[in-house]
Write a protein that holds these residues in place. Structure first.
Motif, short mmCIF file in Angstrom:
data_model
loop_
_atom_site.label_atom_id
_atom_site.label_comp_id
_atom_site.label_asym_id
_atom_site.label_seq_id
_atom_site.Cartn_x
_atom_site.Cartn_y
_atom_site.Cartn_z
N LEU B 148 41.09 49.00 33.55
CA LEU B 148 39.92 48.76 34.41
C LEU B 148 39.07 47.59 33.93
O LEU B 148 38.63 46.75 34.71
N PHE B 149 38.82 47.55 32.61
CA PHE B 149 37.91 46.52 32.08
C PHE B 149 38.69 45.24 31.82
O PHE B 149 39.62 45.21 31.01
N ALA B 150 38.30 44.17 32.52
CA ALA B 150 39.07 42.93 32.46
C ALA B 150 38.39 41.84 31.64
O ALA B 150 39.01 40.89 31.21
N GLY B 151 37.09 41.97 31.42
CA GLY B 151 36.33 40.96 30.69
C GLY B 151 34.88 41.33 30.77
O GLY B 151 34.53 42.36 31.35
N PRO B 152 34.00 40.51 30.16
CA PRO B 152 32.57 40.84 30.24
C PRO B 152 32.10 40.87 31.70
O PRO B 152 32.31 39.91 32.44
N PHE B 153 31.54 41.98 32.13
CA PHE B 153 31.05 42.18 33.50
C PHE B 153 32.16 42.00 34.54
O PHE B 153 31.92 41.62 35.66
N GLU B 154 33.39 42.26 34.14
CA GLU B 154 34.54 42.05 35.03
C GLU B 154 35.46 43.27 34.98
O GLU B 154 35.80 43.75 33.90
N THR B 155 35.86 43.71 36.18
CA THR B 155 36.83 44.81 36.25
C THR B 155 37.97 44.40 37.17
O THR B 155 37.93 43.34 37.80
N THR B 156 38.97 45.28 37.23
CA THR B 156 40.10 45.02 38.13
C THR B 156 39.87 45.62 39.52
O THR B 156 40.77 45.66 40.33
N LEU B 157 38.64 46.09 39.77
CA LEU B 157 38.32 46.61 41.10
C LEU B 157 38.35 45.48 42.11
O LEU B 157 37.84 44.39 41.86
N GLY B 158 38.94 45.74 43.29
CA GLY B 158 38.92 44.77 44.37
C GLY B 158 37.54 44.72 45.01
O GLY B 158 36.73 45.64 44.83
N HIS B 159 37.27 43.66 45.79
CA HIS B 159 35.94 43.52 46.40
C HIS B 159 35.67 44.59 47.45
O HIS B 159 34.53 44.82 47.84
N ASP B 160 36.75 45.25 47.91
CA ASP B 160 36.58 46.29 48.92
C ASP B 160 36.78 47.70 48.32
O ASP B 160 37.09 48.64 49.03
N GLU B 161 36.60 47.80 46.98
CA GLU B 161 36.83 49.09 46.34
C GLU B 161 35.54 49.61 45.70
O GLU B 161 34.69 48.85 45.25
N MET B 162 35.43 50.93 45.65
CA MET B 162 34.33 51.52 44.92
C MET B 162 34.81 52.74 44.12
O MET B 162 35.72 53.46 44.54
N ILE B 163 34.20 52.91 42.95
CA ILE B 163 34.50 54.09 42.13
C ILE B 163 33.79 55.29 42.76
O ILE B 163 32.60 55.20 43.07
N ILE B 164 34.52 56.37 42.98
CA ILE B 164 33.87 57.56 43.54
C ILE B 164 33.72 58.68 42.51
O ILE B 164 32.87 59.55 42.67
N ALA B 165 34.51 58.64 41.45
CA ALA B 165 34.38 59.65 40.39
C ALA B 165 35.13 59.16 39.16
O ALA B 165 35.91 58.20 39.23
N LEU B 166 34.87 59.80 38.03
CA LEU B 166 35.60 59.49 36.79
C LEU B 166 36.05 60.78 36.14
O LEU B 166 35.30 61.76 36.10
N ASP B 167 37.29 60.77 35.64
CA ASP B 167 37.81 61.91 34.89
C ASP B 167 37.71 61.61 33.40
O ASP B 167 38.34 60.66 32.92
N PHE B 168 36.91 62.41 32.70
CA PHE B 168 36.75 62.25 31.26
C PHE B 168 37.35 63.45 30.54
O PHE B 168 36.81 64.56 30.63
N PRO B 169 38.47 63.28 29.81
CA PRO B 169 38.97 64.39 28.99
C PRO B 169 37.91 64.82 27.97
O PRO B 169 37.15 63.99 27.47
N VAL B 170 37.86 66.13 27.70
CA VAL B 170 36.89 66.66 26.74
C VAL B 170 37.54 66.70 25.37
O VAL B 170 38.55 67.38 25.19
N PRO B 171 37.01 65.96 24.39
CA PRO B 171 37.62 65.97 23.07
C PRO B 171 37.32 67.28 22.34
O PRO B 171 36.31 67.92 22.59
N ARG B 172 38.24 67.64 21.42
CA ARG B 172 38.00 68.84 20.61
C ARG B 172 36.86 68.58 19.63
O ARG B 172 35.98 69.39 19.46
N ARG B 173 36.90 67.41 18.99
CA ARG B 173 35.80 66.99 18.10
C ARG B 173 35.48 65.54 18.42
O ARG B 173 36.33 64.80 18.90
N TRP B 174 34.28 65.11 18.09
CA TRP B 174 33.91 63.73 18.42
C TRP B 174 32.76 63.27 17.51
O TRP B 174 32.07 64.08 16.89
N GLY B 175 32.60 61.96 17.45
CA GLY B 175 31.47 61.37 16.74
C GLY B 175 31.03 60.12 17.48
O GLY B 175 31.86 59.42 18.09
N PHE B 176 29.75 59.86 17.48
CA PHE B 176 29.21 58.70 18.19
C PHE B 176 28.20 58.02 17.28
O PHE B 176 27.39 58.70 16.64
#
Lengths: 170, 279
Positions: B148-176
């Protein structure tokens, strides 16, 4: 385009261009100049208002988007008879303002915080006001004011009847 | 500091929105939270002839959890993301986004589509191999974060496309871990570490045009005991895999040093954090 919403409990309706920001609509369309505009690019926080109870930057929303919403501005804080809100009084008492330009936004952010938390720590107050820039005070007196108002409002909730409080309550 | 004139469409369905995007042939912008688009328009760096407001489209908010994956509607505000408990890593990352007033309006779909190289959510999406559900006039498609991410402020989304949802897997453990100069600023360095299916994944933001996936460091941590020494080594490998630039916020050398340190911190937090408990 025609847009209708409520401001401080009063229903309003106005004609706006799509590009008119909610901040400009409030200030120029409705004469509510208490909402200040500093940067007009979402950085300074001076134009913070409450939209359906949540703080937002009024310069980053178009007025047409507010259709049907409930807007609270700094003009809606004092009582009908002009009695200042405890937060407004605390800002005066604690020297929480100098030039006053950032104050409406500070008050709106602080109001949202005190709606949700009755006794926030200084750290929490700083976090919640981090999106509001003040170039005069150095912030310490602003944090004092929010803390004093929180204490006064919490004390008011403990009493059966609202009490008259004067001066700083720290 | 006033936007140029534009036509405004308050879309009532995804079909109507993507239809309008297609008809405008690249001259339209989607308005979601507006926390990045409206400043760009105020500065006249963006002058779309049509603004398609998706805020009133029903069904674009909300979250659902199934099979270890949280599906988040594109219009979900950062404030709601920071307050939910189904995905603690996303809640923690959302608390680092801007300020309270920004989080009231800013949306998950908007942040991903804007693809700011210093933003938090693209880093988390990259670490988790999140998948964007995308609508266009022909139908729907799924785009993994890596594509999806193609460069700074750039994605592979077409000009006629929109994101309607995102699937995020839930990690067992995580750190941020994030380094920013002031509370609410974009991160100079943002690191997300997450363990999924027994494998630790690491992504770093702020150090390149798109979030960096630290595959060498991940390989180093595969099938070994997660010790501080292993983390030091993984942090070193992560820092040596990036190619940051000097800018007015930090030198490349500083970003590299902070990438190592914050990778180490994210990994230590992952190890310390009991399963499923928010920060």
């Amino acid at each position: 385009m025609k847009v209708g919403f409520t401001v401080n409990g009063e229903a309003v309706s106005m004609e706006v261009e799509p590009r008119t920001t909610l901040a400009d609509a409030l200030r120029e369309g409705l004469g509510l100049t208490g909402t200040h505009l500093g940067c007009e690019q979402g950085v300074c926080g001076a134009c913070t208002i409450l939209l359906d109870g949540r703080p937002i930057r009024a310069c980053l929303m178009f007025a047409v988007q507010a259709s049907g919403c409930s807007v609270t501005t700094v003009e809606g804080m004092a009582a009908e008879d002009g009695t200042l809100h405890p937060l407004q009084r605390a800002f005066c008492d604690q020297h929480g303002l100098q030039c006053g330009f950032c104050t409406p936004g500070m008050l709106m952010s602080a109001l949202h915080l005190l709606h949700r938390e009755t006794s926030p720590t200084r750290r929490r107050i700083r976090e919640e006001l981090s999106g509001n820039i003040c170039r005069c005070t150095g912030y310490a007196s602003i944090v004092d004011a929010v803390q004093a108002a929180a204490e006064e409002m919490a004390a008011g909730m403990d009493d059966a009847a609202p009490t008259e409080v004067t001066g700083g309550t720290t | 500091m006033k936007p140029a004139r534009f036509d405004y469409l308050q879309a009532t369905s995804v079909t109507e929105a993507v239809g309008a995007l297609a008809a405008a042939e690249g001259e339209a912008k989607i308005l979601a939270g507006g926390q990045s688009l409206v400043p760009l328009m105020a500065l006249r760096m963006g002058r779309p002839s049509l603004v398609v407001d998706v805020n009133r489209i029903p069904g674009l908010g909300g979250m659902a959890i199934a099979d270890g994956v949280v599906r988040i509607g594109a219009l979900t505000r950062h404030s709601a993301l920071s307050e939910q408990r189904a995905h603690p890593l996303l809640a923690e990352a959302a608390r680092w986004i801007g300020h309270q007033a920004i989080r009231s309006r800013g949306t998950v779909g908007g942040s991903i589509a804007h693809a700011d190289p210093s933003a938090e959510l693209p880093v988390v999406a990259t670490a988790l191999d999140a998948v964007a559900l995308v609508a266009n006039p022909a139908g729907r498609r799924r785009i993994p974060a890596a594509d999806l991410f193609a460069g700074p402020f750039e994605t592979t989304l077409g000009h006629d496309e929109m994101i309607i949802a995102l699937d995020f897997p839930v990690p067992r453990r995580w750190g941020f871990a994030e380094l920013s100069r002031r509370h609410g600023d974009f991160g100079l360095v943002t690191v997300a570490a997450a363990e999924i299916d027994g494998r630790v994944r690491i992504a770093v933001g702020g150090v390149g045009g798109v979030p960096y996936r630290a595959v060498d460091a991940e390989a180093r941590l595969a099938d070994v005991e997660l010790t501080p020494a292993a983390f030091d080594e993984a942090a070193r490998l992560t820092a040596s895999g990036i190619d940051p630039a000097d800018d007015l916020h930090a030198t490349a050398a500083y970003r590299r040093a902070m990438t190592a340190e914050h990778t180490r911190r994210a990994l230590l937090r992952l190890r310390e954090r009991p399963e499923g408990v928010p920060a």
